[in-house]
Write an enzyme that holds these catalytic residues in place. Structure first.
Site, PDB file in Angstrom:
ATOM      1  N   GLU A  59      -4.058  -8.697  -8.259  1.00  7.43           N
ATOM      2  CA  GLU A  59      -2.921  -8.150  -6.987  1.00  7.43           C
ATOM      3  C   GLU A  59      -2.201  -9.464  -6.120  1.00  7.43           C
ATOM      4  O   GLU A  59      -2.993 -11.199  -6.664  1.00  7.43           O
ATOM      5  CB  GLU A  59      -4.039  -7.830  -6.271  1.00  7.43           C
ATOM      6  CG  GLU A  59      -4.164  -8.354  -4.469  1.00  7.43           C
ATOM      7  CD  GLU A  59      -3.374  -7.320  -3.826  1.00  7.43           C
ATOM      8  OE1 GLU A  59      -2.827  -8.124  -2.952  1.00  7.43           O
ATOM      9  OE2 GLU A  59      -3.409  -6.235  -3.878  1.00  7.43           O
ATOM     10  N   ALA A 102      -2.153   8.290   1.845  1.00  3.91           N
ATOM     11  CA  ALA A 102      -3.286   8.074   0.732  1.00  3.91           C
ATOM     12  C   ALA A 102      -3.822   9.492  -0.033  1.00  3.91           C
ATOM     13  O   ALA A 102      -4.389   8.967  -0.860  1.00  3.91           O
ATOM     14  CB  ALA A 102      -4.722   7.425   1.930  1.00  3.91           C
ATOM     15  N   ARG A 142      -9.738   1.442   7.227  1.00  2.00           N
ATOM     16  CA  ARG A 142      -9.287   1.598   6.014  1.00  2.00           C
ATOM     17  C   ARG A 142      -9.397   0.550   5.459  1.00  2.00           C
ATOM     18  O   ARG A 142      -9.855   0.434   4.094  1.00  2.00           O
ATOM     19  CB  ARG A 142      -7.644   1.540   6.617  1.00  2.00           C
ATOM     20  CG  ARG A 142      -6.723   2.821   6.704  1.00  2.00           C
ATOM     21  CD  ARG A 142      -5.134   1.681   6.050  1.00  2.00           C
ATOM     22  NE  ARG A 142      -4.326   1.802   5.094  1.00  2.00           N
ATOM     23  CZ  ARG A 142      -4.090   3.314   4.978  1.00  2.00           C
ATOM     24  NH1 ARG A 142      -3.721   4.435   5.247  1.00  2.00           N
ATOM     25  NH2 ARG A 142      -3.521   2.591   3.424  1.00  2.00           N
ATOM     26  N   ASP A 160       2.255   5.017  -3.030  1.00  2.00           N
ATOM     27  CA  ASP A 160       3.414   4.699  -1.757  1.00  2.00           C
ATOM     28  C   ASP A 160       4.300   3.714  -2.549  1.00  2.00           C
ATOM     29  O   ASP A 160       5.524   3.555  -2.318  1.00  2.00           O
ATOM     30  CB  ASP A 160       3.238   3.841  -1.125  1.00  2.00           C
ATOM     31  CG  ASP A 160       2.394   3.986   0.149  1.00  2.00           C
ATOM     32  OD1 ASP A 160       2.169   5.494   0.444  1.00  2.00           O
ATOM     33  OD2 ASP A 160       1.803   3.749   1.184  1.00  2.00           O
ATOM     34  N   ARG A 202       0.011   0.063  17.386  1.00  2.00           N
ATOM     35  CA  ARG A 202      -0.879   1.052  16.442  1.00  2.00           C
ATOM     36  C   ARG A 202      -2.236   0.468  16.941  1.00  2.00           C
ATOM     37  O   ARG A 202      -2.177  -1.362  17.209  1.00  2.00           O
ATOM     38  CB  ARG A 202      -1.211   1.045  14.823  1.00  2.00           C
ATOM     39  CG  ARG A 202      -0.030   1.725  14.559  1.00  2.00           C
ATOM     40  CD  ARG A 202      -0.964   1.486  12.564  1.00  2.00           C
ATOM     41  NE  ARG A 202       0.692   2.160  11.741  1.00  2.00           N
ATOM     42  CZ  ARG A 202      -0.488   3.750  11.518  1.00  2.00           C
ATOM     43  NH1 ARG A 202      -0.926   3.348  11.340  1.00  2.00           N
ATOM     44  NH2 ARG A 202       0.481   3.700  10.155  1.00  2.00           N
TER      45      ARG A 202
END
Length: 434
Positions: free
Chosen positions: A38, A328, A118, A315, A203
């Site tokens: 990551e 998702a 999320r 994605d 958002r």
């Protein structure tokens, strides 16, 4: 003791797609040695909502009931029991009928549509990562190439911190701004980078009590307000304590010129963009403080998702706009299929990975390519955009939205996997990679 060394797999990206894949592969094949790399310094997700349709729940359950249980522990449905099987209450957002109900769109077969945070979902998935899976943070990938000094055909994964990893296979799950996608397809391929869709969104998560005070209790259930050139979605999350709002706006052919895809905005900018909307959506938008403006990007259809023992999913492979609420969920579908092709029965040695990755590509790419196109069309539909200047009728909205969502939801993933297994066995027998 097994005389064969474990097959080593590098999963690039520790988001929902990467972690789900790690769980899935661990469930299906104990002979795989998995490491997640990551780029960030810790697990992290945006503070927004995510929802899963019947297709995604099907994928979760087929991968592992633990994933379904994790989602169910944090999901929030419509708060009124009589609305449990309603996908959205779809209303006019502007014009003389602003606020009026177009359709109470119900789910098929009594399915209960839910949403979750999320960040909460990622936290739950992190808890399910098996201890034998190694996770390395601060690892930004810059290249994947065959190790010319290694006769065992390992791949060399290079990171920005000048370290390398040598593995049998690489699976890129690094999101819409995927470095893996660019590396796999090459810089000259137009589909190697994301493109602006011509729409943006505001958002924000607000307190449910304030939302109820603003427009009444109907906001406790999923609402969709459709207007000319924009639409507003609202749905409860966090057990009904919070309301997630996403206000979509067409850019009217203006380009996205900012380097960042998420930029600070203002309440004034939102209210200006939705000035023609009715009283209720307007009052909801007034609740938003310090909003963020998100450019909505997707990807051009990729010519392939795989090259030898290197592939991409989620994605990274097929980023889409959010208008079908399926991004998702399709990552879950990907993880189900790929993990099902990487069982001990099918993967006897590292040389078999290329067959699994190629069959994954052949099987998943057509459906995912269609998702990108259908999601853009859905966005135009919800923004009441129609060619030749004619108006979209209520009947058209009902019919087209229903058809699009059914396409997403109604899929037999078990059948898809069985067909893929047959194809993979044929490829292995013929020693042929299409």
């Amino acid at each position: 003791m097994d005389e064969h060394p474990p097959i080593t797999i590098a999963i690039i990206g520790a988001g929902i797609a990467g972690i789900t894949l790690a769980i899935a592969l661990s469930e299906h094949n104990p002979n795989l040695q998995l490491t997640i790399y990551e780029s960030r310094l810790r697990f992290s997700e945006i503070s927004a909502g995510v929802g899963f349709g019947p297709n995604a729940i099907q994928a979760m359950t087929l991968i592992s009931p633990k994933i379904t249980e994790a989602y169910e522990s944090i999901k929030t449905s419509n708060l009124w029991p009589e609305k449990s099987n309603v996908w959205y209450d779809v209303r006019w957002g502007d014009g003389p009928k602003a606020g009026e109900l177009i359709e109470e769109m119900k789910s098929e077969k009594g399915f209960t549509h839910c949403n979750a945070s999320r960040a909460q979902l990622l936290a739950k998935l992190v808890e399910l990562i098996p201890k034998k899976v190694k996770v390395c943070f601060g690892k930004r990938i810059i290249d994947v190439a065959a190790d010319e000094d290694d006769e065992s055909a390992k791949l060399r994964v290079r990171f920005e911190d000048q370290t390398d990893a040598f593995v049998d296979g690489v699976i890129g799950c690094d999101g819409i701004r995927s470095a893996c996608r660019r590396i796999l397809l090459g810089d000259e391929e137009p589909a190697s980078t994301a493109v602006y869709s011509g729409k943006y969104a505001y958002r924000k998560v607000v307190d449910m009590k304030k939302a109820i005070q603003a427009i009444g209790n109907e906001v406790e259930n999923r609402q969709m307000y459709l207007g000319h050139g924009g639409h507003l979605l609202t749905f409860p999350i966090r057990g009904g304590k919070a309301l997630n709002m996403v206000a979509f706006k067409d850019a009217d052919k203006a380009r996205w010129t900012q380097r960042q895809w998420v930029v600070p905005s203002s309440r004034q900018a939102i209210l200006k963009d939705f000035a023609g909307f009715g009283e209720k959506p307007h009052k909801l938008l007034e609740l938003i403080e310090d909003p963020e403006k998100w450019g909505l990007f997707d990807t051009l259809p990729a010519p392939t998702y795989a090259k030898d023992a290197f592939c991409i999913l989620g994605d990274a492979a097929h980023a889409t706009t959010p208008h079908l609420g399926a991004g998702a969920g399709f990552a879950m579908e990907d993880a189900h299929l790929l993990s099902g092709l990487m069982t001990p029965e099918l993967i006897k040695s590292p040389a078999d990975l290329k067959y699994a990755f190629r069959v994954f590509d052949e099987t998943r790419r057509p459906r995912c390519k269609d998702l990108i196109a259908k999601s853009r069309k859905q966005g135009q539909l919800l923004d009441l955009q129609k060619k030749a200047g004619s108006e979209i009728t209520e009947d058209e909205l009902r019919r087209c939205v229903t058809i699009n969502q059914k396409w997403v939801w109604e899929v037999d993933l078990s059948c898809m996997l069985e067909r893929a297994k047959v194809l993979m066995k044929s490829c292995k027998e013929a020693k042929q990679v299409y």
